[in-house]
Design a protein around this motif. Structure first.
Motif, mmCIF file in Angstrom:
data_model
loop_
_atom_site.group_PDB
_atom_site.id
_atom_site.type_symbol
_atom_site.label_atom_id
_atom_site.label_comp_id
_atom_site.label_asym_id
_atom_site.label_seq_id
_atom_site.Cartn_x
_atom_site.Cartn_y
_atom_site.Cartn_z
ATOM 1 N N LYS A 1 0.866 -1.125 0.190
ATOM 2 C CA LYS A 1 0.124 0.004 0.127
ATOM 3 C C LYS A 1 0.844 1.339 0.123
ATOM 4 C CE LYS A 1 -1.950 1.750 3.840
ATOM 5 N NZ LYS A 1 -1.495 3.138 3.978
ATOM 6 N N ARG B 1 -5.780 10.424 3.964
ATOM 7 C CA ARG B 1 -5.021 11.713 4.387
ATOM 8 C C ARG B 1 -3.781 11.558 3.397
ATOM 9 N NH1 ARG B 1 -0.322 12.365 6.042
ATOM 10 N NH2 ARG B 1 -0.177 14.305 7.595
ATOM 11 N N SER B 2 -3.291 10.329 2.925
ATOM 12 C CA SER B 2 -2.005 10.436 2.194
ATOM 13 C C SER B 2 -2.191 11.027 0.643
ATOM 14 C CB SER B 2 -1.375 9.259 2.204
ATOM 15 O OG SER B 2 -2.305 8.209 2.054
ATOM 16 N N PRO C 1 0.422 16.817 10.928
ATOM 17 C CA PRO C 1 0.871 18.115 10.046
ATOM 18 C C PRO C 1 1.485 17.860 9.022
ATOM 19 C CG PRO C 1 2.531 17.899 12.048
ATOM 20 C CD PRO C 1 1.349 16.545 12.002
ATOM 21 N N LEU D 1 6.583 19.844 7.239
ATOM 22 C CA LEU D 1 7.793 19.379 6.398
ATOM 23 C C LEU D 1 7.578 19.369 4.869
ATOM 24 C CD1 LEU D 1 8.841 16.468 8.816
ATOM 25 C CD2 LEU D 1 9.777 18.912 8.866
ATOM 26 N N SER E 1 10.601 12.111 7.394
ATOM 27 C CA SER E 1 9.326 11.923 7.080
ATOM 28 C C SER E 1 9.049 11.138 5.844
ATOM 29 C CB SER E 1 8.393 13.212 6.979
ATOM 30 O OG SER E 1 7.374 13.085 6.192
ATOM 31 N N GLY F 1 6.205 10.660 3.831
ATOM 32 C CA GLY F 1 5.574 11.374 2.919
ATOM 33 C C GLY F 1 6.263 12.573 2.180
ATOM 34 N N ARG G 1 -1.344 6.517 19.130
ATOM 35 C CA ARG G 1 -1.322 5.128 18.469
ATOM 36 C C ARG G 1 -1.686 4.186 19.364
ATOM 37 N NH1 ARG G 1 1.706 3.383 12.756
ATOM 38 N NH2 ARG G 1 -0.318 2.782 12.014
HETATM 39 C C1 UD1 Z 1 3.955 6.944 6.369
HETATM 40 C C2 UD1 Z 1 3.155 5.647 6.001
HETATM 41 C C3 UD1 Z 1 2.583 5.102 7.273
HETATM 42 C C4 UD1 Z 1 3.427 5.064 8.399
HETATM 43 C C5 UD1 Z 1 4.359 6.207 8.415
HETATM 44 C C6 UD1 Z 1 5.700 5.949 9.283
HETATM 45 C C7 UD1 Z 1 2.260 5.918 3.743
HETATM 46 C C8 UD1 Z 1 1.034 5.957 2.866
HETATM 47 N N1 UD1 Z 1 2.034 6.115 5.067
HETATM 48 O O1 UD1 Z 1 2.891 8.083 6.820
HETATM 49 O O2 UD1 Z 1 1.807 3.906 7.230
HETATM 50 O O3 UD1 Z 1 2.769 4.662 9.661
HETATM 51 O O4 UD1 Z 1 4.958 6.517 7.227
HETATM 52 O O5 UD1 Z 1 6.455 4.883 8.770
HETATM 53 O O6 UD1 Z 1 3.304 5.707 3.422
HETATM 54 N N2 UD1 Z 1 5.070 14.813 10.565
HETATM 55 C C9 UD1 Z 1 5.264 16.228 10.719
HETATM 56 N N3 UD1 Z 1 5.350 17.061 9.975
HETATM 57 C C10 UD1 Z 1 5.147 16.688 8.597
HETATM 58 C C11 UD1 Z 1 5.169 15.169 8.155
HETATM 59 C C12 UD1 Z 1 4.922 14.380 9.401
HETATM 60 O O7 UD1 Z 1 5.319 16.428 11.939
HETATM 61 O O8 UD1 Z 1 5.047 17.664 7.613
HETATM 62 C C13 UD1 Z 1 5.262 13.735 11.844
HETATM 63 C C14 UD1 Z 1 4.022 12.905 11.790
HETATM 64 O O9 UD1 Z 1 2.866 13.709 12.396
HETATM 65 C C15 UD1 Z 1 4.613 11.743 12.411
HETATM 66 C C16 UD1 Z 1 5.708 11.537 11.898
HETATM 67 O O10 UD1 Z 1 6.225 12.791 11.391
HETATM 68 O O11 UD1 Z 1 4.547 11.909 13.849
HETATM 69 C C17 UD1 Z 1 6.135 10.432 10.968
HETATM 70 O O12 UD1 Z 1 5.141 10.952 9.743
HETATM 71 P P1 UD1 Z 1 5.751 10.527 8.245
HETATM 72 O O13 UD1 Z 1 6.900 9.852 8.139
HETATM 73 O O14 UD1 Z 1 5.513 11.729 7.307
HETATM 74 O O15 UD1 Z 1 4.277 9.574 7.907
HETATM 75 P P2 UD1 Z 1 3.366 9.476 6.495
HETATM 76 O O16 UD1 Z 1 4.235 9.731 5.450
HETATM 77 O O17 UD1 Z 1 2.146 10.360 6.830
#
Ligand code: UD1
Length: 417
Positions: free
Chosen positions: A22, A92-93, A122, A125, A162, A164, A331
């Protein structure tokens, strides 16, 4: 309302082919926007999130067809640059599409993704990185309006790796002149899969899998063919399910190196694991043992997405196991439901202490999120009696026909829609 009715106690055994990932297919579907022609994507799992991504592509004017596990996206007909709020809410993604839409249309418009069941998520980033690459961003009443300015490659340092944000920068950087370097990039295998796809589009990109990714040059392909990597989180989930029932299973179409921290934990709990390229066998031991503390970390650390499935397994292990959730704030919502089944779990902030009990009892429970939902299914499979689990829209997001996969392994599970 759809629900699973599970009569616990059956031992899982047999062989299961793991579907495509996924978290890999979603950014790759976004990246198909970079191809001014057809992308043929194989091993596309049939998941609710994938259907949402396809809806977004169709809304943008792409022609999308699906035949079994192959999705074909023709992005040459793309005619819009916005994602409506209803589609943003579905998944969300969807923010993943931001970088790719900007590359194709030089502008993008979408609403903020908002919070989700894992707490606030958020996108600061993502936005600060796009700004640094030369995207002008305006925020207006919950809407984000982006316009490509003078897009110039530069160093982008992430304060946290991060997943995403790394993927969005990889995509947006293909519009930049010169070279972009992502420093402290996420190292997840799905990032490497996206790099492999981008290479096929003609982008010069190296470094995925490490902490620095370098991108230069635009995508120029008019047709691309790619096979999505196997889903390491689904693989880990089914291993936990087999171990929770004292079973033995073989997984095929897996890359065991992608979830070594999970198999190490399962071995510590008393399971025997044998792996070879593309295949993995698990045999449960005579009893489940508690394990050393599990700390969720960015890859290659223990994945946050496997925290709850492993916790469900540990509810019946001899002794106590500590979990420390470092990635997401909220979580542990599945814990309340596990308590209803007789588990002994105490939560204090980001720490959960699980003390094994001799048996769990079937109960009516409700899924709170995707992986927490999988944890409830695992607990129900190993419990005495019948469990009714509602909220299947959560597991439908990330597991392809979960009930069929488990029934094939011998579980007594029925889906009632
Ligand atoms: C992706 C995965 C998800 C997984 C996560 C962590 C996808 C579609 N989803 O989610 O299944 O659980 O990685 O391995 O690939 N954060 C910020 N600011 C930002 C972006 C993130 O503060 O701009 C924080 C988030 O709130 C979270 C942490 O960083 O606490 C990790 O997020 P991130 O690695 O971005 O996860 P996702 O890409 O959303």
């Amino acid at each position: 309302m759809s629900k699973y009715v599970i009569a616990g106690g059956n031992t899982l055994s047999g062989s299961l082919r793991i579907h495509g990932a996924k978290n890999s297919v979603l950014p790759i579907l976004a990246a198909t926007l970079l191809v001014n022609g057809e992308s043929v994507i194989h091993n596309c799992p049939d998941l609710k999130d994938v259907r949402s991504a396809i809806k977004i592509l169709s809304h943008l004017g792409c022609r999308v067809t699906r035949e079994n596990d192959t999705v074909i996206v023709d992005a040459s007909t793309m005619s819009r640059y916005d994602i409506p709020e209803t589609l943003m809410r579905e998944m969300r993604s969807s923010v993943m599409f931001l970088g790719a839409i900007i590359v194709r249309a030089r502008k993008a418009q979408m609403s903020f993704p908002g919070g989700c069941e894992l707490g606030p998520r958020p996108i600061d980033l993502h936005l600060s990185a796009l700004l640094r690459l030369g995207v002008n961003i305006r925020e207006n009443g919950g809407e984000i309006l982006c316009e490509a300015g003078d897009m110039t490659g530069t160093d982008v340092t992430l304060s946290f790796p991060s997943v995403g944000a790394t993927e969005n920068i990889m995509l947006a950087a293909t519009l930049c002149s010169g070279t972009t370097r992502i420093i402290n990039a996420a190292r997840e295998p799905e990032i490497e899969d996206l790099q492999n796809f981008l290479k096929k589009t003609g982008t010069n990109i190296v470094g995925a899998g490490g902490s620095i990714i370098e991108i230069s040059g635009a995508s120029n392909a008019v047709s691309v063919e790619h096979t999505v990597m196997p889903d390491r989180i689904a693989a880990a989930t089914y291993l936990c399910a087999a171990a929770a029932t004292g079973g033995q299973i073989e997984l095929t179409s897996v890359i065991p190196e992608h979830f070594l921290t999970v198999t190490a934990a399962l071995e510590e709990a008393g399971c025997s694991i044998l792996s070879e390229p593309g295949r993995l066998f698990l045999r449960s031991g005579p009893e489940l043992k508690s394990i050393r503390p599990i700390r969720t970390m960015p890859y290659p650390g223990f994945p946050t997405d496997v925290q709850s499935p492993l916790m469900a397994l540990m509810t019946k292990a001899k002794g106590s196991t500590i979990f420390i959730e470092n990635i997401f704030e909220n979580r542990y919502r599945h814990v309340c439901e596990l308590l209803r089944m007789g588990a002994n779990i105490r939560v204090e902030g980001k720490v959960a202490v699980i003390t094994g009990v001799s048996k769990l009892s079937g109960a009516p429970v409700s899924m709170t999120d995707l992986r927490g939902g999988a944890a409830l299914v695992i607990a129900a499979l190993s419990a005495e009696g019948i469990s009714e689990i509602t909220g299947l829209s959560h597991t439908d997001r990330g597991y392809e026909k979960m009930e069929e996969a488990l029934a094939k392994l011998g579980a007594d599970i029925q889906r009632i829609d």
